[in-house]
Design a protein around this motif. Structure first.
Motif, PDB file in Angstrom:
ATOM      1  N   VAL A 297      11.502  39.233   0.840  1.00 39.60           N
ATOM      2  CA  VAL A 297      10.125  38.319   0.536  1.00 39.60           C
ATOM      3  C   VAL A 297       9.973  37.548   1.494  1.00 39.60           C
ATOM      4  CG1 VAL A 297       9.254  36.600  -0.915  1.00 39.60           C
ATOM      5  CG2 VAL A 297      10.426  38.706  -1.814  1.00 39.60           C
ATOM      6  N   THR A 298      11.104  36.481   1.986  1.00 35.19           N
ATOM      7  CA  THR A 298      10.805  35.775   3.226  1.00 35.19           C
ATOM      8  C   THR A 298      10.477  36.040   4.376  1.00 35.19           C
ATOM      9  OG1 THR A 298      13.240  35.561   3.473  1.00 35.19           O
ATOM     10  CG2 THR A 298      12.481  34.054   2.205  1.00 35.19           C
ATOM     11  N   GLY A 299      10.851  37.316   4.602  1.00 33.65           N
ATOM     12  CA  GLY A 299      10.483  38.282   5.907  1.00 33.65           C
ATOM     13  C   GLY A 299       9.074  38.455   5.864  1.00 33.65           C
ATOM     14  N   VAL A 300       8.543  38.941   4.714  1.00 38.89           N
ATOM     15  CA  VAL A 300       7.123  39.063   4.779  1.00 38.89           C
ATOM     16  C   VAL A 300       6.165  37.715   4.921  1.00 38.89           C
ATOM     17  CG1 VAL A 300       5.098  39.897   3.278  1.00 38.89           C
ATOM     18  CG2 VAL A 300       7.163  41.166   3.266  1.00 38.89           C
ATOM     19  N   LEU A 301       6.861  36.739   4.180  1.00 31.55           N
ATOM     20  CA  LEU A 301       6.078  35.404   4.280  1.00 31.55           C
ATOM     21  C   LEU A 301       6.198  34.901   5.531  1.00 31.55           C
ATOM     22  CD1 LEU A 301       7.310  33.324   0.995  1.00 31.55           C
ATOM     23  CD2 LEU A 301       4.987  34.215   1.401  1.00 31.55           C
ATOM     24  N   PHE A 302       7.174  35.119   6.402  1.00 27.60           N
ATOM     25  CA  PHE A 302       7.316  34.664   7.711  1.00 27.60           C
ATOM     26  C   PHE A 302       6.193  35.141   8.729  1.00 27.60           C
ATOM     27  CE2 PHE A 302       8.810  35.765  12.098  1.00 27.60           C
ATOM     28  CZ  PHE A 302       8.623  34.316  12.755  1.00 27.60           C
ATOM     29  N   GLN A 303       6.247  36.417   8.454  1.00 28.41           N
ATOM     30  CA  GLN A 303       5.175  37.396   9.305  1.00 28.41           C
ATOM     31  C   GLN A 303       3.563  36.833   8.889  1.00 28.41           C
ATOM     32  OE1 GLN A 303       7.035  41.360   9.128  1.00 28.41           O
ATOM     33  NE2 GLN A 303       5.809  41.361  11.015  1.00 28.41           N
ATOM     34  N   THR A 304       3.545  36.735   7.649  1.00 24.71           N
ATOM     35  CA  THR A 304       2.124  36.177   7.169  1.00 24.71           C
ATOM     36  C   THR A 304       1.816  34.910   7.491  1.00 24.71           C
ATOM     37  OG1 THR A 304       2.215  37.523   5.150  1.00 24.71           O
ATOM     38  CG2 THR A 304       0.781  36.143   5.139  1.00 24.71           C
ATOM     39  N   ALA A 305       2.852  33.820   7.362  1.00 24.19           N
ATOM     40  CA  ALA A 305       2.487  32.560   7.920  1.00 24.19           C
ATOM     41  C   ALA A 305       2.124  32.352   9.332  1.00 24.19           C
ATOM     42  CB  ALA A 305       3.519  31.678   7.307  1.00 24.19           C
ATOM     43  N   SER A 306       3.041  33.303  10.285  1.00 23.07           N
ATOM     44  CA  SER A 306       2.879  33.295  11.620  1.00 23.07           C
ATOM     45  C   SER A 306       1.347  33.707  12.035  1.00 23.07           C
ATOM     46  CB  SER A 306       3.746  34.096  12.104  1.00 23.07           C
ATOM     47  OG  SER A 306       5.183  33.955  12.110  1.00 23.07           O
ATOM     48  N   PHE A 307       0.900  34.814  11.216  1.00 21.00           N
ATOM     49  CA  PHE A 307      -0.495  35.153  11.635  1.00 21.00           C
ATOM     50  C   PHE A 307      -1.588  34.294  11.092  1.00 21.00           C
ATOM     51  CE2 PHE A 307       1.079  39.112  13.395  1.00 21.00           C
ATOM     52  CZ  PHE A 307      -0.016  39.719  14.100  1.00 21.00           C
ATOM     53  N   VAL A 308      -1.302  33.751  10.016  1.00 20.85           N
ATOM     54  CA  VAL A 308      -2.158  32.824   9.532  1.00 20.85           C
ATOM     55  C   VAL A 308      -2.385  31.615  10.584  1.00 20.85           C
ATOM     56  CG1 VAL A 308      -2.847  30.976   7.763  1.00 20.85           C
ATOM     57  CG2 VAL A 308      -2.077  33.190   6.918  1.00 20.85           C
ATOM     58  N   SER A 309      -1.198  31.176  11.263  1.00 23.41           N
ATOM     59  CA  SER A 309      -0.981  29.923  11.984  1.00 23.41           C
ATOM     60  C   SER A 309      -2.034  30.505  13.324  1.00 23.41           C
ATOM     61  CB  SER A 309       0.280  29.836  12.195  1.00 23.41           C
ATOM     62  OG  SER A 309       0.851  29.394  11.166  1.00 23.41           O
ATOM     63  N   PHE A 310      -1.748  31.837  13.761  1.00 25.11           N
ATOM     64  CA  PHE A 310      -2.382  32.155  14.869  1.00 25.11           C
ATOM     65  C   PHE A 310      -3.972  32.054  14.669  1.00 25.11           C
ATOM     66  CE2 PHE A 310       1.586  34.886  16.022  1.00 25.11           C
ATOM     67  CZ  PHE A 310       2.260  33.901  16.358  1.00 25.11           C
ATOM     68  N   LEU A 311      -4.377  32.661  13.597  1.00 29.37           N
ATOM     69  CA  LEU A 311      -5.826  32.390  13.133  1.00 29.37           C
ATOM     70  C   LEU A 311      -6.416  31.066  13.115  1.00 29.37           C
ATOM     71  CD1 LEU A 311      -5.921  35.316  10.018  1.00 29.37           C
ATOM     72  CD2 LEU A 311      -7.115  35.268  12.392  1.00 29.37           C
ATOM     73  N   LEU A 312      -5.524  30.141  12.632  1.00 27.68           N
ATOM     74  CA  LEU A 312      -6.000  28.791  12.713  1.00 27.68           C
ATOM     75  C   LEU A 312      -6.311  28.251  13.944  1.00 27.68           C
ATOM     76  CD1 LEU A 312      -3.860  27.315   9.700  1.00 27.68           C
ATOM     77  CD2 LEU A 312      -6.358  27.734   9.436  1.00 27.68           C
ATOM     78  N   ILE A 313      -5.362  28.778  14.903  1.00 28.40           N
ATOM     79  CA  ILE A 313      -5.392  27.987  16.270  1.00 28.40           C
ATOM     80  C   ILE A 313      -6.599  28.742  16.833  1.00 28.40           C
ATOM     81  CG2 ILE A 313      -4.231  28.293  18.558  1.00 28.40           C
ATOM     82  CD1 ILE A 313      -1.573  28.047  16.915  1.00 28.40           C
ATOM     83  N   SER A 314      -6.833  30.042  16.760  1.00 18.25           N
ATOM     84  CA  SER A 314      -7.823  30.588  17.372  1.00 18.25           C
ATOM     85  C   SER A 314      -9.386  30.151  16.931  1.00 18.25           C
ATOM     86  CB  SER A 314      -7.685  32.281  17.119  1.00 18.25           C
ATOM     87  OG  SER A 314      -8.338  32.547  15.613  1.00 18.25           O
ATOM     88  N   HIS A 315      -9.375  29.785  15.608  1.00 18.40           N
ATOM     89  CA  HIS A 315     -10.748  29.126  15.009  1.00 18.40           C
ATOM     90  C   HIS A 315     -10.847  27.750  15.865  1.00 18.40           C
ATOM     91  CE1 HIS A 315     -12.046  31.707  12.304  1.00 18.40           C
ATOM     92  NE2 HIS A 315     -10.836  32.003  11.859  1.00 18.40           N
ATOM     93  N   GLY A 316      -9.758  26.954  16.409  1.00 17.66           N
ATOM     94  CA  GLY A 316      -9.890  25.901  17.218  1.00 17.66           C
ATOM     95  C   GLY A 316      -9.560  24.799  16.060  1.00 17.66           C
TER      96      GLY A 316
END
Length: 319
Positions: free
Chosen positions: A91-110
């Protein structure tokens, strides 16, 4: 070739995993603590909502590594391989990858870089992509049929959205830099240029992430032979990538007026409004009131139809 089995039927090729997980646990824990302390210390320099979101990623990773170390340590030294602990690792492995991609999406939006907050559409898009990514990753890890195809499709859509928004932000910042140079408004140059460099670095980092994810999913070898070596390479790659992105977007004393940004990103007009300077004494500044002017930001988003006639007002506090 025969596989050697150790105590409790666990393959001896996994014997290096406890020390490997403990090493990376120490590294990620130190990184998480340093990130949290730095964000707290520099909280007055800039809007740091993004930095607090990024700080959660190494914390989730440290939790995953803690559970992984405890699982393999108990398997080899206590002959107990806990099903619940392995589920926690999953579960924590899936959460880590999801949190990483959500962070990348937020940065890309500025987010907190070119705008103070995301629009309703951007928030819904980010949340939807994050949920779909989480569900497809769960299905893929559980070996559900066809979820490998869905995960690849989700990766393609997510990377497209990320690179598309990065390109949009870079284009906007280039236009602003060109406008600043043409109008000789040097007061905003350093701040806008700093944001431009941050997005260029992030674009390069995301290209590396895309290539790394492609290599990982092309290598479908699940054998126990040299598993610890593959794990070592993957963990080092994840840490180095996140360290680079985290260092780029860390809380710090940025260029003057770095925090000057609209509440929401304009939809049509991407050229910054005219910038003028003015001087007033302490008494005049204290009595300064205007509903038409905003200190340091363009006009409110609700009055966007007047954006073409807006003026950005920056007033330095009298000393």
């Amino acid at each position: 070739m025969e596989e050697s089995h150790g105590i409790n039927g666990v393959d001896d090729s996994y014997r290096h995993l406890p020390i490997l997980y403990l090493t990376f646990l120490s590294i990620w824990s130190l990184s998480a603590c340093s990130w949290t302390v730095n964000t707290f210390k520099n909280r007055n320099f800039q809007t740091n909502s993004l930095q607090w979101i990024l700080a959660s990623v190494p914390l989730i990773k440290a939790l995953q590594l803690t559970l992984s170390f405890l699982f393999w340590h108990s398997c080899f030294h206590h002959q107990i391989c806990s099903l619940w602990m392995s589920f926690g690792v999953y579960v924590t492995g899936v959460l880590f990858q999801t949190a990483s991609f959500v962070s990348f999406l937020l940065i890309s939006h500025g987010y907190c870089i070119t705008c103070e907050r995301l629009s309703l559409t951007e928030r819904r898009t980010t949340a939807s992509l994050g949920c779909v990514f989480y569900l497809t990753l769960v299905g893929y890890r559980a070996s559900v049929p066809y979820f490998a195809v869905l995960l690849i499709l989700n990766y393609m859509i997510s990377f497209y959205v990320i690179f598309h928004h990065i390109s949009q932000n870079l284009s906007v910042l280039r236009e602003q830099l060109s406008f600043i140079e043409d109008e000789n408004v040097q007061a905003m140059h350093d701040a806008v240029y700093a944001k431009y460099i941050m997005f260029k670095k992030f674009q390069g980092a995301m290209q590396i992430v895309a290539m790394a994810e492609t290599v990982i999913y092309m290598n479908m070898d699940n054998s126990s032979q040299n598993y610890w070596l593959r794990l070592l390479i993957r963990e080092w790659a994840q840490f180095c990538i996140f360290l680079y992105i985290g260092w780029t977007f860390r809380s710090q004393d940025m260029a003057p007026r770095f925090s000057v940004m609209p509440t929401l990103k304009p939809k049509d007009n991407t050229v910054i409004p005219p910038i003028y300077s003015m001087e007033m004494d302490a008494k005049a500044f204290k009595e300064f009131r205007s509903h038409e002017w905003n200190i340091g930001v363009p006009i409110p988003y609700s009055n966007y139809q007047r954006q073409k006639d807006s003026v950005l007002v920056i007033i330095q506090h009298p000393r």
